[in-house]
Design a protein around this motif. Structure first.
Motif: not given
Length: 337
Positions: A40-49, A120-138
């Motif tokens: 978690h950075g000190e400066r504002a910016g996007p959330v990426m997973f 169940l695993v997909a739900d936890i990962f999607f709710r807690e990680v993906v939906l809190k992000s704007q970008y991602g690399i898989d």
């Protein structure tokens, strides 16, 4: 910057933390969690997973994410990084692509808290990680006994994702329609932009593919303003393609070839020879059209009809942009037999 919340934890600006999200309990009472490392950075910016090992035997993503987390560029960071090196811990521990319920985790998104173990695993990962992000690399690899040229795959008609792919600067950018219940489709429907990286082989580390992924990810972060500096782009521009095909063996036998991933081939060019093990005869493998080798088998032992070389047809980017409706969905590696 405000503190970042994940599960029951709160991460202060400028801090790092590993959060274990409860997933399940094994039959022997061993607790299974989804570990998420938060920067978690000190400066504002996007959330990426960043996610690895959605397919449990595709272990390169684990090493890619480990190297990124230890890279000096993250010492000065804007925004938030959610790193999940092992999404499918069940498959990872058992050296298998699938979940214990025999499901492909990347066909179970967005998941359900009342479904199968994969859901169940997909739900936890999607709710807690993906939906809190704007970008991602898989991060993915080819299937067992196959290898892929480093490549980025994205859906047609997504200009912002195309800009990220060009910032990543892989050797090849493949345009393919999204698959039902895949992470990319579910994320896109939720407004989260996700790049899919392919490179290397299952259950193996390939240094060239790992290095390309680390440098490409850092370039994407720099493009988004999350880090100050990133590695320079390679001198060669990426090859764009929205169509590909596999060369299949016309006979059973032993494969002999000197062609590698990344090689350019021409129509009707001989790319290999399948020889009878007793030396009686051999037959050539011919490319069906012009293109670049983006994947190949690593096994020299072939049955008639086995997939040997994956050839992508190079096309001008302008042509792909004009016809996004004609793009097809690329088959998963385990679907190519």
């Amino acid at each position: 910057m405000s503190p970042f919340s994940l599960g029951s934890a709160s991460i202060a600006p400028g801090a790092r933390a590993t959060i274990d999200l409860p997933v399940s309990t094994l039959s022997n009472h061993t607790h299974v969690t989804l570990p998420v490392h938060v920067v978690h950075g000190e400066r504002a910016g996007p959330v990426m997973f960043l996610s690895g090992a959605i397919h449990g035997d595709e272990i390169q993503g684990v090493e890619i994410i480990r190297r990124i987390l230890n890279h000096p560029a993250l010492m000065s960071f804007s925004g938030t990084l959610l790193a999940v090196p092992i999404v499918n811990s069940f498959g990872f521990l058992n050296h298998t692509r699938y979940m214990p319920d025999r499901r492909d985790l990347n066909r179970c998104f967005p998941g359900s808290d009342r479904g199968s173990l994969a859901s169940l695993v997909a739900d936890i990962f999607f709710r807690e990680v993906v939906l809190k992000s704007q970008y991602g690399i898989d991060f993915h690899t080819a299937a067992l006994h196959r290898t892929n040229l480093p490549q980025i795959r994205l859906a047609p008609g997504e200009a912002d994702l195309l800009a990220l792919a060009q910032a990543f600067a892989p050797p090849v950018i493949l345009i393919s329609k999204l698959r039902e219940k895949s992470l990319r489709l579910s994320a896109a429907q939720a407004g989260v932009r996700v790049l899919l990286y392919e490179g290397g082989e299952a259950l193996r580390f390939d240094e060239a593919s790992i290095d390309a992924a680390v440098k490409g990810t850092l370039r994407v972060m720099a493009h988004l303003g999350m880090i100050d500096e990133a590695p320079r782009k390679p001198p060669a521009e990426p090859v764009f393609s929205d169509s590909s095909s596999w060369i299949r063996s016309p006979e059973s036998g032993i494969l002999h070839t000197t062609r590698r991933i990344g090689d350019r081939v021409g129509k009707r060019e001989v790319v290999g020879v399948v020889a009878d093990p007793l030396g009686a005869h051999s037959v050539p493998l011919l490319a069906e059209g012009d293109g670049i080798i983006v994947g190949r088998t690593n096994l020299p032992i072939l049955n008639r009809g086995d997939a040997v070389f994956h050839i992508a047809r190079a096309q001008p980017l302008a042509t792909i942009r004009r016809h996004p409706e004609t793009a097809v969905a690329l088959a998963d590696e385990d679907e190519i037999i």
